[in-house]
Design an enzyme around this catalytic site. Structure first.
Site, short mmCIF file in Angstrom:
data_model
loop_
_atom_site.label_atom_id
_atom_site.label_comp_id
_atom_site.label_asym_id
_atom_site.label_seq_id
_atom_site.Cartn_x
_atom_site.Cartn_y
_atom_site.Cartn_z
N ASP A 167 -34.97 -75.28 4.19
CA ASP A 167 -33.91 -74.85 3.29
C ASP A 167 -32.57 -74.79 4.00
O ASP A 167 -32.48 -74.44 5.17
CB ASP A 167 -34.24 -73.48 2.68
CG ASP A 167 -35.45 -73.54 1.77
OD1 ASP A 167 -35.43 -74.38 0.86
OD2 ASP A 167 -36.40 -72.76 1.98
N GLU A 199 -39.57 -72.82 -10.92
CA GLU A 199 -40.00 -72.71 -9.52
C GLU A 199 -39.43 -71.41 -8.97
O GLU A 199 -38.21 -71.20 -9.00
CB GLU A 199 -39.51 -73.90 -8.69
CG GLU A 199 -40.31 -75.17 -8.95
CD GLU A 199 -39.99 -76.27 -7.96
OE1 GLU A 199 -39.09 -76.08 -7.10
OE2 GLU A 199 -40.63 -77.32 -8.04
#
Length: 268
Positions: free
Chosen positions: A60, A49
């Site tokens: 995040d 990824e």
């Protein structure tokens, strides 16, 4: 997309779990991205990824936010990410690469134009954190037409109605967020609760189910993999890479970090 399907089919046939590391493109340096990708494959990665740096990565935690900021400051935009995948493909034609990011850069680029460029570069799937499944129809159609998997996210707070939609439309793999929150935010991973949910999802989903968020080391990876088809490790790897400056050190750090996780999954 075919690379992802082939990868999981081979893993299933051999009774193995997928190990999926996440790194931010352009961090710890522009020059290190592709060498680190190759190092991760050598250490046992099945899928990579690759994070597309974004200025407002709302899902995040601080580790990946700072990583994204550093990468953007170096000029790691979408064009750089696609070029990095293209360069990776010169030596590796088999390892699936999934881009993980946010919708805004793709909309600016143009969804179809982006999808075609991504496939041409060698991208296999895209995970868009801020694209609700109810609004993903047009994007999924475009991606499917060019052979790009639209990877979906599910979490402990996802409604049953939305889960039904995700399980029925899942492409590539379904990414289960093992706790509600931002990446890298929890030091305590409730593997029991996550395992129950993972078993349910695997019965319902038309694609493999992988678990991520909160996986930091070999022990947590092995524990979470018991009831999943694979695990994703992100923030802990990004933090480890942030400690080095040169390409050689980045390669070595990536391999040293990931190899114990591969060993733990294979022994589990």
């Amino acid at each position: 997309m075919r690379r992802i399907d082939s990868c999981f089919a081979e893993l299933r046939a051999n009774g193995r779990k997928a190990l999926i590391p996440f790194i931010t493109a352009g961090d710890p340096s522009l020059e290190a991205t592709v060498p680190v990708m190759h190092a991760l494959v050598r250490a046992g990665a099945d899928v990579i990824e690759l994070g597309v740096p974004f200025s407002d990565p709302m899902a995040d935690g601080p580790t990946i936010q700072r990583s994204s900021e550093r990468a953007l400051a170096r000029g790691a935009g979408l064009a750089y990410v696609l070029e990095a995948v293209h360069e990776f493909r010169r030596e590796d034609a088999t390892t699936p690469v999934v881009l993980m990011g946010y919708l805004n850069p793709i909309e600016i680029h143009g969804t179809r134009r982006f999808a075609e460029a991504a496939v041409a570069a060698g991208v296999d799937g895209v995970l868009l954190v801020d694209l609700p499944p109810e609004e993903a129809g047009e994007t999924r159609t475009i991606f499917t037409e060019v052979g790009l998997a639209l990877i979906a996210l599910a979490s402990p707070t996802t409604s049953e109605q939305r889960l039904d939609m995700l399980c029925s439309t899942a492409q590539g793999y379904l990414y289960y967020v093992s706790f509600a929150g931002v990446t890298g935010a929890s030091n305590l991973l409730d593997t029991h609760a996550a395992s129950d949910r993972l078993r349910q999802l695997r019965r319902r989903a038309g694609a493999p189910v992988v678990a991520g968020f909160g996986i930091k080391d070999a022990a947590s990876a092995a524990a979470m993999a018991v009831d999943a088809d694979g695990v994703v490790v992100g923030s802990a790897l990004v933090a480890a890479l942030a400690e080095v400056n040169d390409v050689r050190s980045a390669r070595e750090r990536a391999e040293a970090f990931l190899a114990p996780l591969r060993q733990a999954l294979d022994q589990g």
